[in-house]
Design a protein around this motif. Structure first.
Motif, mmCIF file in Angstrom:
data_model
loop_
_atom_site.group_PDB
_atom_site.id
_atom_site.type_symbol
_atom_site.label_atom_id
_atom_site.label_comp_id
_atom_site.label_asym_id
_atom_site.label_seq_id
_atom_site.Cartn_x
_atom_site.Cartn_y
_atom_site.Cartn_z
ATOM 1 N N SER A 1 7.058 5.501 4.169
ATOM 2 C CA SER A 1 7.913 5.908 3.317
ATOM 3 C C SER A 1 7.715 7.011 2.395
ATOM 4 C CB SER A 1 8.563 4.591 2.781
ATOM 5 O OG SER A 1 7.535 4.070 1.840
ATOM 6 N N VAL A 2 6.441 7.251 2.211
ATOM 7 C CA VAL A 2 6.165 8.243 1.008
ATOM 8 C C VAL A 2 5.588 9.496 1.735
ATOM 9 C CG1 VAL A 2 5.731 6.503 -0.590
ATOM 10 C CG2 VAL A 2 3.856 7.630 0.576
ATOM 11 N N LYS A 3 5.310 9.666 3.201
ATOM 12 C CA LYS A 3 4.677 10.751 3.736
ATOM 13 C C LYS A 3 5.653 12.008 3.311
ATOM 14 C CE LYS A 3 2.137 8.529 7.308
ATOM 15 N NZ LYS A 3 2.287 8.292 9.051
ATOM 16 N N PHE B 1 0.643 -1.190 -0.016
ATOM 17 C CA PHE B 1 -0.073 -0.025 0.015
ATOM 18 C C PHE B 1 1.047 1.310 0.097
ATOM 19 C CE2 PHE B 1 -3.817 2.601 1.189
ATOM 20 C CZ PHE B 1 -3.473 3.414 1.813
ATOM 21 N N VAL B 2 0.653 2.295 -0.805
ATOM 22 C CA VAL B 2 1.296 3.563 -0.870
ATOM 23 C C VAL B 2 0.438 4.537 -0.432
ATOM 24 C CG1 VAL B 2 2.371 5.179 -2.365
ATOM 25 C CG2 VAL B 2 2.585 2.777 -2.778
ATOM 26 N N ALA B 3 -0.927 4.706 -0.879
ATOM 27 C CA ALA B 3 -1.645 5.721 -0.420
ATOM 28 C C ALA B 3 -3.225 5.534 -0.665
ATOM 29 C CB ALA B 3 -1.211 7.209 -1.140
ATOM 30 N N GLY B 4 -3.959 5.989 0.066
ATOM 31 C CA GLY B 4 -5.377 5.785 -0.113
ATOM 32 C C GLY B 4 -6.390 7.139 0.224
ATOM 33 N N MET B 5 -7.566 7.021 -0.266
ATOM 34 C CA MET B 5 -8.454 7.893 0.195
ATOM 35 C C MET B 5 -9.844 7.570 -0.335
ATOM 36 S SD MET B 5 -8.138 11.315 -2.245
ATOM 37 C CE MET B 5 -9.393 12.293 -1.228
ATOM 38 N N PRO B 6 -11.020 7.811 0.527
ATOM 39 C CA PRO B 6 -12.458 7.502 -0.048
ATOM 40 C C PRO B 6 -12.714 8.422 -1.246
ATOM 41 C CG PRO B 6 -12.419 8.316 2.435
ATOM 42 C CD PRO B 6 -11.053 8.823 1.865
#
Length: 123
Positions: A63-65, A47-52
């Protein structure tokens, strides 16, 4: 049924930027949680990023923040991933995915996937 198509991958030097886009089509998109994942050779998909899709807080792997930003454009049915300060360890195939009802970091819990787009960061 939801269809997802990624675009925007490519080759970039370390420190550079890329913007990935995921074009979504189908019904009830507002009910989905949208995630970006990546898979490097010999490694598990992560997983890298997610949003509704309907809006709300985004979540990023540590690691990507501060470097990656996920956003969505409801009018265009697009979910983008802006990637800045890219490093060689970001090299992977990046996938857009959709999960019905609720968020998750686990790839197996996602219902629909795009075909993936290659991101290569040279040192």
């Amino acid at each position: 049924q939801v269809q997802l198509v990624e675009s925007g991958g490519g080759l970039v030097q370390a420190g550079g930027s890329l913007r990935l886009s995921c074009a979504a089509s189908g019904r009830f998109l507002g009910s989905y949680y949208m995630g970006w994942f990546r898979q490097a050779p010999g490694k598990e998909r992560e997983f890298v990023a997610g949003m509704p899709w309907s809006g709300g807080s985004a979540y990023y792997t540590d690691s990507v923040k501060g470097r990656f930003t996920i956003s969505r454009d409801n009018a265009k049915n697009m979910v983008d991933l802006q990637m800045n300060s890219l490093q060689p360890e970001d090299t992977a195939v990046y996938y857009c995915a959709g999960k019905l009802w609720g968020d998750s970091l686990r790839p197996l819990e996602y219902d629909y996937w795009g075909q993936g787009t290659q991101v290569t960061v040279s040192s």
